[in-house]
Design an enzyme around this catalytic site. Structure first.
Site: not given
Length: 462
Positions: A106, A250, A252, A254
């Protein structure tokens, strides 16, 4: 360098000694334990597991280890390659798989990676399931299947285009309304998988796209957490390009943050607030965010005569509360939008499409929309943990000191004062105590944070 095992998955730095970092033996150990958990949930069934990863440098190496381990455990694999966290979750749902593993740390820096573990609904494992994986990872008596029972790779196909199509097909996403506004958008994808999906989504919505850090090299152009101090580049680009807004994700994808047309931060806390405003205007209902999120969501929810609920921090906790109360929208103040109309997972693509629909229909600029919401200012601080700090003792002492105030201890300690609040908790993802405050001015929020940081140090030294 450290290995963190928590509700958010198995997270660590690459390299170093096994058991203290995320090394190949650790990846194999935890992947095996996860495969065993899913097998226990599906006795006698040939398992299918989805594997996806972000673009960080160690991603391919870790993905190969995960895929090989799953095959050795007898599971078939659908490898979606470079894919967002929400895209991998949607792939689990779409392919009716038995689970999924997302390889991403993340917002953590480049030397980190992690295994995020999903169930058959494309949602993160519960706390009890996560603990079961950790327990099984320490067992050494597991026998892997014989050669005729090993798994196979069923496919190696990207899922990003299908995810985009699923978002655009949502009834509350009005692509035509967005196309008519012809937004000019600057995108900062911090050199990860967002650089593949976000520009494509925006182009499909008729936007003119200016790409910033959209090459998925894994060499993050700046600190990958989408906080104001990390986003000076996009602010300058928006003003220079005369763009309508900026979008930051970010690694990833999400988490979602917006930047206004004048280069000012819309503030990631208000991503969920604005999306909720749109959803509630069409479909009134209850909302959920975690204890560290802004009061602004509660205020907007109550404008529509609906109820707001708070959960413990962690996506799995927000989702559990959303299901419990039947929330129509929810998420986290870190820019994480969870829209159950598609799936129960933080999803920057869904957040973007819903937000742009709302902005287009309102006919406002970003700064004008932001001005319609109550102004709160959040100060997000942290205290590095050392072995000498007893976090439980610190939280007990703070709770005792403020027993006369409104205190919530379902996740650390949150103290709600009349005009502001403070939330203290041990992080799930880093060796720190988080100190979050919110008030009507930045100065007041910062002062409140420093006051509690001082109190924590005082308790630690007593």
């Amino acid at each position: 360098m450290t290995l963190i095992k928590s509700i958010s998955g198995i997270r660590g730095t690459i390299g170093g000694a096994a058991g203290g970092n995320l090394t190949p033996p650790d990846v194999v150990k935890f992947t095996t334990a996860y495969a065993r958990l899913i097998a226990r949930r599906n006795p006698g069934k040939k398992l299918t597991i989805v594997v996806g990863r972000d673009a960080r440098i160690s991603g391919e190496t870790v993905s190969n280890l995960v895929e090989g381990t799953l095959l050795a455990c007898g599971a078939d694999v659908i490898n979606v390659g470079l894919c967002t966290t929400p895209g991998t979750e949607m792939a689990v749902i779409t392919y009716k798989a038995d689970g999924g593993i997302i390889i991403t740390a993340s917002h953590n820096p480049r030397q980190w990676n992690a295994l995020k573990l999903l169930n058959a609904s494309g949602e993160f494992l519960t706390d009890s399931e996560g603990k079961e994986v950790l327990s099984m990872s320490e067992e050494e008596d597991y026998a892997y299947p014989a050669v005729d029972a090993i798994g196979h790779v069923l496919s190696r196909e990207p899922f990003n285009e299908r995810h985009i199509e699923q978002v655009l097909a949502l009834p509350l996403v009005d692509a035509e309304a967005v196309r008519k506004r012809r937004f000019k958008v600057v995108v900062d994808a911090v050199n990860s998988v967002g650089g593949i999906v976000m520009p494509e989504l925006l182009r499909r919505l008729g936007c003119e796209v200016v790409c910033l850090n959209c090459e998925p090299t894994g060499e993050f152009a700046h600190n990958p957490e989408p906080l104001p101090e990390n986003l000076t580049g996009i602010s300058e680009a928006i003003v220079r390009e005369k763009a309508d807004l900026g979008i930051v994700v970010d690694p990833d994808v999400d988490r979602l943050a917006f930047v206004s047309e004048d280069g000012s931060m819309f503030v990631e806390e208000y991503t969920l607030v604005a999306v909720a405003d749109y959803i509630l205007s069409v479909k009134p209902g209850d909302t959920v965010s975690n204890l560290s999120s802004s009061r602004a969501l509660r205020d907007v929810t109550e404008r529509y005569g609906c109820n707001y609920y708070a959960s413990a921090v962690g996506e799995v906790n927000v989702v559990a509360k959303m299901k419990e109360v039947g929330a129509v929208i929810g998420g986290e103040g870190n820019g994480g939008v969870i829209y159950p109309g598609l799936h129960y997972g933080r999803d920057a693509l869904v957040g973007t499409a819903l937000f742009l629909t709302f902005l287009a229909k309102k006919g406002l600029t970003m700064t004008q929309l932001r001005a319609t919401y109550p102004s709160y200012y959040a100060s997000k601080n942290k205290i590095e943990l050392t072995p000498a700090i007893d976090v439980d003792k610190v939280l007990r002492e703070v709770k005792a000191r403020y027993a006369g105030e409104r205190v919530n201890d379902i996740d650390g300690v949150k103290i709600d004062f009349a005009e502001n609040w403070v939330h203290l908790r041990k992080s799930n993802t880093e060796p720190i105590i988080r100190v979050y405050t919110e008030a009507r001015s930045m100065e007041e929020a910062d002062a409140l944070a420093q006051r509690f940081i001082g109190e924590i140090r005082e308790i630690c030294n007593s």
